[in-house]
Write a protein that holds these residues in place. Structure first.
Motif, mmCIF file in Angstrom:
data_model
loop_
_atom_site.group_PDB
_atom_site.id
_atom_site.type_symbol
_atom_site.label_atom_id
_atom_site.label_comp_id
_atom_site.label_asym_id
_atom_site.label_seq_id
_atom_site.Cartn_x
_atom_site.Cartn_y
_atom_site.Cartn_z
ATOM 1 N N GLY A 179 5.877 -4.420 0.423
ATOM 2 C CA GLY A 179 4.818 -3.947 1.298
ATOM 3 C C GLY A 179 5.309 -2.900 2.280
ATOM 4 O O GLY A 179 4.633 -1.899 2.530
ATOM 5 N N GLU A 180 6.507 -3.107 2.834
ATOM 6 C CA GLU A 180 7.063 -2.143 3.780
ATOM 7 C C GLU A 180 7.349 -0.808 3.094
ATOM 8 O O GLU A 180 7.085 0.259 3.651
ATOM 9 C CB GLU A 180 8.345 -2.692 4.395
ATOM 10 C CG GLU A 180 8.978 -1.764 5.422
ATOM 11 C CD GLU A 180 10.230 -2.341 6.054
ATOM 12 O OE1 GLU A 180 10.898 -1.611 6.803
ATOM 13 O OE2 GLU A 180 10.554 -3.519 5.780
ATOM 14 N N ARG A 182 5.793 0.379 0.465
ATOM 15 C CA ARG A 182 4.512 1.035 0.182
ATOM 16 C C ARG A 182 4.003 1.772 1.418
ATOM 17 O O ARG A 182 3.512 2.904 1.316
ATOM 18 C CB ARG A 182 3.478 0.012 -0.305
ATOM 19 C CG ARG A 182 3.713 -0.463 -1.721
ATOM 20 C CD ARG A 182 2.463 -1.127 -2.302
ATOM 21 N NE ARG A 182 2.085 -2.315 -1.544
ATOM 22 C CZ ARG A 182 2.541 -3.535 -1.801
ATOM 23 N NH1 ARG A 182 3.404 -3.723 -2.784
ATOM 24 N NH2 ARG A 182 2.133 -4.566 -1.088
ATOM 25 N N THR A 183 4.127 1.127 2.564
ATOM 26 C CA THR A 183 3.687 1.776 3.799
ATOM 27 C C THR A 183 4.502 3.040 4.069
ATOM 28 O O THR A 183 3.945 4.097 4.400
ATOM 29 C CB THR A 183 3.829 0.811 4.988
ATOM 30 O OG1 THR A 183 2.978 -0.324 4.776
ATOM 31 C CG2 THR A 183 3.440 1.483 6.297
ATOM 32 N N GLN A 184 5.824 2.944 3.920
ATOM 33 C CA GLN A 184 6.680 4.110 4.146
ATOM 34 C C GLN A 184 6.348 5.229 3.164
ATOM 35 O O GLN A 184 6.371 6.415 3.527
ATOM 36 C CB GLN A 184 8.142 3.703 4.027
ATOM 37 C CG GLN A 184 8.628 2.817 5.162
ATOM 38 C CD GLN A 184 10.058 2.361 4.951
ATOM 39 O OE1 GLN A 184 10.380 1.614 4.027
ATOM 40 N NE2 GLN A 184 10.944 2.809 5.818
ATOM 41 N N GLY A 186 3.387 5.783 1.645
ATOM 42 C CA GLY A 186 2.106 6.382 2.017
ATOM 43 C C GLY A 186 2.248 7.348 3.179
ATOM 44 O O GLY A 186 1.675 8.454 3.161
ATOM 45 N N GLU A 187 3.039 6.962 4.169
ATOM 46 C CA GLU A 187 3.260 7.847 5.308
ATOM 47 C C GLU A 187 4.022 9.093 4.889
ATOM 48 O O GLU A 187 3.738 10.208 5.366
ATOM 49 C CB GLU A 187 4.014 7.091 6.401
ATOM 50 C CG GLU A 187 3.186 5.971 7.031
ATOM 51 C CD GLU A 187 3.986 5.090 7.963
ATOM 52 O OE1 GLU A 187 5.238 5.242 8.004
ATOM 53 O OE2 GLU A 187 3.381 4.243 8.656
ATOM 54 N N ASP A 206 -5.187 -1.368 -2.876
ATOM 55 C CA ASP A 206 -4.935 -1.421 -1.435
ATOM 56 C C ASP A 206 -4.266 -0.132 -0.969
ATOM 57 O O ASP A 206 -4.595 0.412 0.095
ATOM 58 C CB ASP A 206 -4.055 -2.626 -1.085
ATOM 59 C CG ASP A 206 -4.793 -3.951 -1.222
ATOM 60 O OD1 ASP A 206 -6.039 -3.951 -1.117
ATOM 61 O OD2 ASP A 206 -4.119 -4.979 -1.450
ATOM 62 N N PHE A 207 -3.328 0.353 -1.761
ATOM 63 C CA PHE A 207 -2.635 1.604 -1.427
ATOM 64 C C PHE A 207 -3.616 2.777 -1.477
ATOM 65 O O PHE A 207 -3.593 3.656 -0.605
ATOM 66 C CB PHE A 207 -1.488 1.820 -2.411
ATOM 67 C CG PHE A 207 -0.590 2.977 -2.073
ATOM 68 C CD1 PHE A 207 0.259 2.915 -0.981
ATOM 69 C CD2 PHE A 207 -0.586 4.128 -2.846
ATOM 70 C CE1 PHE A 207 1.100 3.980 -0.659
ATOM 71 C CE2 PHE A 207 0.245 5.191 -2.545
ATOM 72 C CZ PHE A 207 1.087 5.132 -1.439
ATOM 73 N N ALA A 210 -5.818 2.788 1.579
ATOM 74 C CA ALA A 210 -5.104 3.108 2.820
ATOM 75 C C ALA A 210 -4.744 4.585 2.941
ATOM 76 O O ALA A 210 -4.726 5.123 4.051
ATOM 77 C CB ALA A 210 -3.839 2.255 2.923
ATOM 78 N N TYR A 211 -4.492 5.254 1.795
ATOM 79 C CA TYR A 211 -3.868 6.585 1.900
ATOM 80 C C TYR A 211 -4.590 7.706 1.157
ATOM 81 O O TYR A 211 -4.167 8.852 1.251
ATOM 82 C CB TYR A 211 -2.414 6.500 1.419
ATOM 83 C CG TYR A 211 -1.582 5.611 2.298
ATOM 84 C CD1 TYR A 211 -1.215 6.013 3.579
ATOM 85 C CD2 TYR A 211 -1.200 4.336 1.878
ATOM 86 C CE1 TYR A 211 -0.472 5.190 4.410
ATOM 87 C CE2 TYR A 211 -0.445 3.501 2.703
ATOM 88 C CZ TYR A 211 -0.093 3.938 3.964
ATOM 89 O OH TYR A 211 0.633 3.116 4.789
#
Length: 251
Positions: A179-180, A182-184, A186-187, A206-207, A210-211
């Motif tokens: 999860g971490e 994926r967040t990195q 996307g950013e 979900d990805f 979010a992005y």
């Protein structure tokens, strides 16, 4: 002479056929710089085949216009030199070489053949910049083979950066990531996407939610729907194709 444009990729009527089977049929896309554009759809929808066509890996008819060129008429190596790069579902890095060596080799795509034979004096600035952008500076001298799955995907994105890819076509970049990570990721895509055209094939909804700036849904080799995440989620045809998924699950 018409104005040269590198801020969008215009796709019109792409068709790909394999031994009588039509895998992609009449796909139209407008892929703009500054947007993170997602291609979604069921397995076999034709998403990867479209990317294969845009990067010269399969023959296709139609038009894919970028910088006054039709990509469908060009071999893969010339498409790369034009500034279009891609990643695959499985990272393709040189695992025995260090992270920085992988980046330096990738950057050679724009160096003349004779200059590749000359001794290098240190690491080029653009390699250092790519390391910092993808967050791998502290791992620069580690073999690529010891990286986590997510870090290998970031290295591949870094390899596109040193190639000065203005269009990046990414095939399921967050598959298998934490999860971490994926967040990195996307950013990262939003940071580098401000001055590039980013196209992501993805199944992680979900990805996508979010992005994604723009979403195109494919089904059966054609475009089913196109729009914002909210528009896609509300589209009844999208819900039907996803076979009974709720609106939340559709996109």
């Amino acid at each position: 002479m018409s104005e040269r444009r590198r801020d969008y990729l215009e796709v019109r009527g792409i068709r790909v056929e394999f031994d009588g089977f039509v895998a992609v049929d009449g796909v139209d896309l407008t892929l703009l710089q500054g947007q993170v554009h997602f291609l979604i759809g069921p397995n076999g929808a034709g998403k990867t085949t479209v990317v294969d066509a845009l990067t010269g890996l399969v023959k296709a008819s139609g038009l894919a216009s970028y910088d006054n060129h039709n990509l469908l008429d060009m071999p893969s190596h010339k498409i790369v030199r034009l500034g279009i790069g891609r990643t695959f579902q499985t990272a393709t890095v040189f695992e025995e070489l260090t992270v920085v060596q992988n980046l330096d080799i990738a950057g050679g795509v724009h160096r003349r053949a004779w200059s590749m034979l000359r001794p290098r004096r240190g690491v080029p600035d653009y390699v250092h910049a790519a390391l910092e952008t993808v967050g791998l500076t502290d791992l620069a001298d580690r073999p690529a083979g010891v990286l986590s799955h997510g870090q290998k995907q970031w290295l591949e994105i870094g390899m596109l950066l040193v190639q000065d890819a203005r269009v990046m076509l990414l095939d399921e970049p967050v598959a298998g990531m934490s999860g971490e990570e994926r967040t990195q990721t996307g950013e990262l895509l939003h940071r580098i996407g401000k001055e590039r055209t980013i196209v992501v094939i993805e199944h992680d909804m979900d990805f996508v939610r979010a992005y994604a700036d723009v979403v195109t849904v494919m089904s059966g080799g054609t475009v089913l729907a196109h729009g914002s995440v909210e528009e896609i989620r509300a589209n009844p045809e999208v819900q039907r194709v996803y076979l009974g998924h709720t609106v939340e699950g559709a996109a």
